[in-house]
Design an enzyme around this catalytic site. Sequence first.
Site, short mmCIF file in Angstrom:
data_model
loop_
_atom_site.label_atom_id
_atom_site.label_comp_id
_atom_site.label_asym_id
_atom_site.label_seq_id
_atom_site.Cartn_x
_atom_site.Cartn_y
_atom_site.Cartn_z
N CYS A 232 -17.46 -17.90 -10.09
CA CYS A 232 -17.43 -16.60 -9.43
C CYS A 232 -18.11 -15.52 -10.29
CB CYS A 232 -15.98 -16.25 -9.07
SG CYS A 232 -15.83 -15.05 -7.71
N HIS A 233 -17.46 -14.38 -10.52
CA HIS A 233 -18.08 -13.33 -11.33
C HIS A 233 -18.23 -13.72 -12.80
CE1 HIS A 233 -16.78 -10.87 -7.82
NE2 HIS A 233 -17.87 -10.18 -8.09
N GLU B 225 -19.56 -10.11 -1.67
CA GLU B 225 -19.26 -8.76 -2.18
C GLU B 225 -19.22 -7.77 -1.03
OE1 GLU B 225 -17.61 -7.75 -5.12
OE2 GLU B 225 -19.30 -8.56 -6.24
#
Length: 229
Positions: free
Chosen positions: A136-137, A166
Amino acid sequence: MAPKKVLVVLTSHDKIDAIGRASGWYLPEFAHPYHVLSGKKVQVTVASPKGGVAPLDPSSVELAKDDPVSVSFLENNKALWEETAPLKQFLGRSGEFDALFYPGGHGPMYDLVDDADSIALAEEFYGSGKVVSAVCHGTIALVNAKVGGEPLLKGKEVTGFSNDEEDFVKLTGAMPFLLEDRVNAVGGKFVKADGIFGSKVAVDGRLITGQNPASAQALGEALATAIGA
């Protein structure tokens, strides 16, 4: 045979700055890989830029309340994220580990992306033949790393939290930049699941990345396979 060892790096940043919302690292994105790794007797060490308590995104606790793996992890493993070691202590020690892993959450978008110690660590691990992974991030921690003068991600299949995702969570305007854009900017080949929030793991040699929370379990399994656990 000596046990396999993975160094996990968590964010120290506790909010989405533009809107002041509490954030940090995302519960399922650590819980599920840990569940896989611990089940295979892999030893996990946890670090963060500041050391001490690494902030857990409270929204991820609520969203994972029906996920037994995340609930069990939350109840039984608090020392992992409340007693993290300062990241700088691990520079020059890649030989002690088999892999480096970055869980996501929005926190890494603010600290790990530009953290000099984290970047040096990613470069060291990859340059010394170790597995480097993120979900993910967490993938944002790799965009500024270089190997042989070129971006570590250049020319490689990479995934992480997509622009569409997002947008879906309505945080595009609150972000300092978008992860997918930054991966593409350094020459990474950004890939993603066919559907929004679908599971997707990209394995490109010793680089392993997962797209989103739904990818965390598969990311853990790919990581375990890569280190021979």
